[in-house]
Design a protein around this motif. Sequence first.
Motif, short mmCIF file in Angstrom:
data_model
loop_
_atom_site.label_atom_id
_atom_site.label_comp_id
_atom_site.label_asym_id
_atom_site.label_seq_id
_atom_site.Cartn_x
_atom_site.Cartn_y
_atom_site.Cartn_z
N HIS A 1 -6.99 3.75 -4.32
CA HIS A 1 -5.59 3.94 -4.69
C HIS A 1 -5.38 4.29 -6.17
CE1 HIS A 1 -3.35 2.31 -0.95
NE2 HIS A 1 -4.54 2.72 -0.60
N GLN B 1 -3.62 7.69 -7.60
CA GLN B 1 -2.47 7.65 -8.51
C GLN B 1 -2.74 8.47 -9.77
OE1 GLN B 1 -0.47 3.84 -9.14
NE2 GLN B 1 -0.44 4.22 -11.35
N LYS C 1 0.83 -1.20 0.00
CA LYS C 1 0.00 0.00 0.00
C LYS C 1 0.87 1.25 0.00
CE LYS C 1 -4.51 -1.02 2.06
NZ LYS C 1 -5.38 -0.76 3.21
N LYS C 2 0.63 2.11 -0.97
CA LYS C 2 1.38 3.36 -1.07
C LYS C 2 0.67 4.48 -0.30
CE LYS C 2 3.46 6.01 -4.87
NZ LYS C 2 4.68 6.41 -4.17
N TYR C 3 -0.62 4.32 -0.11
CA TYR C 3 -1.40 5.35 0.60
C TYR C 3 -2.15 4.70 1.76
CZ TYR C 3 -0.67 6.88 -4.19
OH TYR C 3 -0.10 7.15 -5.40
N TYR D 1 -7.96 0.48 -0.05
CA TYR D 1 -7.31 0.14 -1.31
C TYR D 1 -8.14 0.54 -2.52
CZ TYR D 1 -3.53 -2.58 -3.53
OH TYR D 1 -2.41 -2.97 -4.24
N LEU E 1 -1.34 -0.43 -10.96
CA LEU E 1 -1.18 0.37 -9.74
C LEU E 1 0.24 0.23 -9.21
CD1 LEU E 1 -2.58 2.06 -7.52
CD2 LEU E 1 -3.12 -0.10 -6.37
#
Lengths: 450, 450
Positions: free
Chosen positions: A277, A281, A268-270, A274, A395
């Motif tokens: 996301h 992006q 997970k980038k944030y 989910y 993603l």
Amino acid sequence: MTPTAIEKIAVFVAGFDPAGATPAARHVAARALYDTIAVAIAGADEPASRLMMDYARGQSAPGMATVWATGDRLPVELAALVNGTMGHALDFDDVSSPLRGHPSVAIFPALMALGESRGVSGKALLDAYLAGFEVTIKLARAIVDDQYAKGWHSTPSIAAFGATAACARLLGLDAARIAHAMGILVSQVAGTRQNFGTMSKPFQAGQANVMALRAALLAELGFDASMSAMDGPHGYTVLYADGQDIHAQFDTLGQLPLEIDAAGIEVKKYPLCYATHRAIQGILDLRKQQSLAFAEVERVEVKTNYRATVPLIYDRPQTGLEAKFSMHYAVAAALHDGAVNLASFEDAAVRRPAIQAFFEKVELSQGEPPMFPRWAEVVVHLRDGVSHRIRVEGLRGSAQFPLSNAELVEKGADCLAHGKVALSAERLARACFELDAAPLQALLEVLRSA
Amino acid sequence: MTPTAIEKIAVFVAGFDPAGATPAARHVAARALYDTIAVAIAGADEPASRLMMDYARGQSAPGMATVWATGDRLPVELAALVNGTMGHALDFDDVSSPLRGHPSVAIFPALMALGESRGVSGKALLDAYLAGFEVTIKLARAIVDDQYAKGWHSTPSIAAFGATAACARLLGLDAARIAHAMGILVSQVAGTRQNFGTMSKPFQAGQANVMALRAALLAELGFDASMSAMDGPHGYTVLYADGQDIHAQFDTLGQLPLEIDAAGIEVKKYPLCYATHRAIQGILDLRKQQSLAFAEVERVEVKTNYRATVPLIYDRPQTGLEAKFSMHYAVAAALHDGAVNLASFEDAAVRRPAIQAFFEKVELSQGEPPMFPRWAEVVVHLRDGVSHRIRVEGLRGSAQFPLSNAELVEKGADCLAHGKVALSAERLARACFELDAAPLQALLEVLRSA
């Protein structure tokens, strides 16, 4: 409002008037206590009792395993419970689509605590994780769809089997004892989606680790369980998965590619749901390509794949926790701040007037089936009549488009700062990345230096 | 033989060759470890994490609660786990027909450990037990038939709710926290009949206590769960009881008579399968009425109620454990020894040639439905052509025909001797029977004096 079952029990117990019990009934209770103690003493020398005592003595020393954030030393099981709960408290830990849940947080806290108490090598720990990951994904492929739909929480209800396999592997158990560990695990498996949105959700991730440790450590001592605990007529598949067959998947155990290659891991980038996301992006990418002054935005259309909006229940979030399930906030924060990170979910950040005023400009919709592959489309309409459109499928952070090591270190630095731990993310990352060639102790020393 | 699911996992994990993982895959695993740790550190200050840490610190001191047989002092939860497992290791602890399981062993070990750590009065402990007993039986009346048939083990899967209620009551939680405790419990509920016949059966009794303690102690700290954890669309009744309604029963909570009066408690007088108890009682009664020389018995007919013979799977038992599920042995021992007690289940006792030779003289059959009320008929045919017949319905030890205090003390003395604990059963019984007027500490001192 009709009280729930839990509330009925609570009102009864809190107000329970023992005057309703006759003296004879109280004596029945006292006799039950006497009988219970006497029978337990009679059973003290049974194998189950002796092994449980050995287990309990082994868990009662406080200083066996490290809490990652504080450096506290606790018994193995309690350290894993704390680290596992912490690890899922923000819902920011990694994800597996075939699992529909969180693989690493169910496995690593148990392995780290066990590995510390046994002084293992970093390679042994990673080998054990890989074996546990295989078991997790194979079981998930067999049953997760229906099981998750019914209400089970797959992080404990499935990944705990992988955690048990990983712990058993780390302990070097033979096949017979590993089989007993799996059966002992079945005596403990639980976890419901009904508790999502409460502290009991991360608790269930912590529990996955505890169940696994208890199962593996008891099996190591010689504790036993039924060989049919998973697939027998009253076993796991019947009780938790409507009798579905798991053998076809288990027959692929040991085949290449391993699931760590085939299914991979999604980072997970944030730190929010989910389902937001891809839209985030897209906006961040647009912002890099175009000049997009926040004040110039008239409205934003967000469309995403079938069922992706189900968890996004807050159109007008007021708190950080609500904002974690809000596409409206995700869009506003990404456009306004050019970043969505842990600081974005402080209540004050969510309540900024400019952000709150922006929510009405966001239009969210979802497409037709199928659910996979996932996608999101964002159209930003500006006051001057210009609009910018972007569609996101791949993603960043997914197994197909992994973060670079530098991006992962950046995420970690955000995490360490949020946890107020004075530790270099660079140093922590290096200790993990070089684990294959070092004792686990080297990583633990980094953690304890915080 | 086709391997079971557990055996497939075991063979895979024991033989797992990590060489199948590419260096890139190992790096993915190392990155997952880094991400898991970093995210956990970020989550360290979340309420769920802080409370779990408080809980773990509170459980990591070794000396808080007493193991009944050994006097060891352990953390609260581990003492309850050991005492609960010990208490069910011989399957000699008390029974409840509406529960189809064992109420006291699921509740008292948790209450005793918690009570010791808090220095409570004996009356508070008994009050808490009575409240927990109510919750247990009401829930059981709502769902146990189908739940048990499916394969759940009601001692943990139902009585754990009573144990949680009892612990919450002992802690003096308010209704809101009791409700959260019930929800936290739902995150942990497990226990399968597939593990009967293994050490994991008594483990599940121990687990009932652990789940309850963890739920009540976390709720006390302010940990939360869903108010709909029991009856919501993904909650306990859906996952564990096919969506059956529990409200009608819960609406009777607080009504008199209490279940301790209405359902009562059934004390086992003989340490083996409950399905043999009426036949044993009949033979012991016949023996008192008649001169019945063992050598003069030609054959014995035993007939009992519908389905009572299902668990009695050993016609020719060779070990004490097998003999626990043998009507043939029960009859032989009762006729030969005039008593069936713990010493009857030593292997040597089962292997006595006179006993083994007698098995062929026993003829066992069962009657037509219904299953209740239970009964047994015994006809003893002697060589001289005389036969003696007895029919037993009311069982001594049941709620309707309770043991006298003297008989209960006698059972306890047998238990304490079997456990090799030098403690007077009389003294232990008195400490329990007088608990209403004493601090719990008084009973604990008796236990620790052993």
